[in-house]
Design an enzyme around this catalytic site. Structure first.
Site, PDB file in Angstrom:
ATOM      1  N   SER A 198       0.789  -1.232   0.000  1.00 18.28           N
ATOM      2  CA  SER A 198       0.000   0.000   0.000  1.00 18.28           C
ATOM      3  C   SER A 198       0.824   1.286   0.000  1.00 18.28           C
ATOM      4  CB  SER A 198      -0.964   0.020   1.195  1.00 18.28           C
ATOM      5  OG  SER A 198      -0.269   0.037   2.415  1.00 18.28           O
ATOM      6  N   LYS A 220      -5.667   5.126   8.262  1.00 22.72           N
ATOM      7  CA  LYS A 220      -4.459   5.797   7.775  1.00 22.72           C
ATOM      8  C   LYS A 220      -4.639   7.313   7.744  1.00 22.72           C
ATOM      9  CE  LYS A 220      -2.833   1.767   5.258  1.00 22.72           C
ATOM     10  NZ  LYS A 220      -2.359   1.180   3.993  1.00 22.72           N
TER      11      LYS A 220
END
Length: 343
Positions: A233, A278
């Site tokens: 990611s 996040k």
């Protein structure tokens, strides 16, 4: 007698506490992780990025649930309970960790490729062989090949892709012996074993799960060392850090910039999991910009989950929920990232 019962009661409470704190459950808790400055991990031409501001990759924290932490998680925002089956499938913990390491290395290779190509710097992709992701229980190579090994030859033949390797093995027969040359902990080894019938088919195979293993070689040296961070990611942010160093560091202009998203060799940004967590990590670290994959929502997505929302939508909602002023920027390609920062 009362003392006796008090003693038993005390032991029972102690036992319950021990179970509550230490008994592992088949669930994992996913919570906001950290926003890590990329200049800790990346060097280009032997130099680290020392310019004002920072680019940051973002992570989620993952821990196995215990009874008490499982109950605690139900009261916490941005905490998701994930079953072990949903997280790892049929893979063991070791195989899962190995897969995450592979995905991280693959994302780094793709980031280098995109950054160097866009910067006009020379690079070459070198094919290393077949990366062993797992070995089936019925494989005759089970005592020889290990997760993380790289198969470089079969019967003396080299290949340029996993598909070429598969096509060669298909032409053999079950029970036929083949000689495998492979790299194990930087040592070249060979072993000769018979092929087995792959589960659910009549086809012969080594009995391994495999993917392509390659690396990128560059004229201007680049090194990315991420420690125990895994997964694909951070690809978009690795690409940005490397590209900005190659081109003189003119994009950041002192800002704290975070983001997430996979990166393929064509420069496309891909969706990831846990983006709300996040965003929380990036906001806590002082980021003012957050790049979020703007993945298309297809009919198939909506059919599978009528409530499905893409990464960008989820990220915007997370920023609003925590009352953060962080700017969520939707991106589909690396060009979107560069063009936004150039404005």
């Amino acid at each position: 007698m009362k003392k006796h019962w008090r003693k038993i009661g005390g032991l029972a409470i102690l036992l319950l506490l021990l179970i509550g704190f230490f008994l592992p459950l088949p669930f994992y808790l996913e919570t906001p992780g950290t926003a890590e400055a990329l200049n800790k991990f990346v060097t280009v031409d032997g130099k680290r990025d020392q310019r004002k501001g920072r680019y940051m990759l973002t992570t989620v924290a993952l821990q196995q649930a215990r009874p008490l932490t499982y109950l605690w998680s139900k009261t916490q925002p941005f905490t998701e309970v994930i079953s072990q089956a949903d997280l790892m499938g049929d893979a063991s913990s070791r195989t899962y960790d190995q897969m995450q390491t592979y995905y991280m290395q693959s994302s780094i290779n793709d980031a280098i490729t995109v950054a160097y190509r866009r910067a006009g710097a020379n690079y070459q992709q070198k094919y290393l062989g077949i990366y062993v992701m797992s070995v089936l229980a019925n494989s005759k190579f089970k005592s020889k090949l290990a997760i993380g090994d790289t198969v470089t030859k079969i019967d003396g033949h080299t290949f340029k892709s996993a598909q070429q390797f598969i096509n060669y093995v298909k032409r053999q027969r079950v029970g036929q012996k083949v000689t495998v040359t492979y790299m194990h902990k930087k040592q070249i080894r060979t072993t000769t074993q018979p092929l087995v019938k792959l589960p659910g088919t009549k086809r012969p195979g080594l009995g391994i799960t495999l993917v392509d293993h390659s690396k990128v070689q560059t004229d201007i040296p680049v090194k990315v060392a991420v420690g125990d961070i895994g997964g694909p990611s951070a690809g978009t942010m690795f690409t940005l850090e490397i590209y900005d160093q190659l081109t003189g560091g003119k994009l950041r202009r002192g800002r704290k910039i975070a983001g997430t998203g996979t990166m393929d060799t064509k420069g496309n940004v891909g969706a990831i999991g846990g983006i709300d967590k996040k965003v929380v990590a990036a906001s806590h670290a002082g980021a003012t910009i957050f790049f979020a994959p703007d993945d298309p929502v297809t009919k198939a997505d909506k059919k599978a989950d009528p409530n499905y929302q893409n990464n960008y939508t989820v990220a915007k909602a997370a920023a609003k929920r925590i009352h953060s002023k962080i700017k969520i920027v939707p991106v589909k390609t690396f060009s979107d990232v560069v063009n936004y920062l150039k404005k």
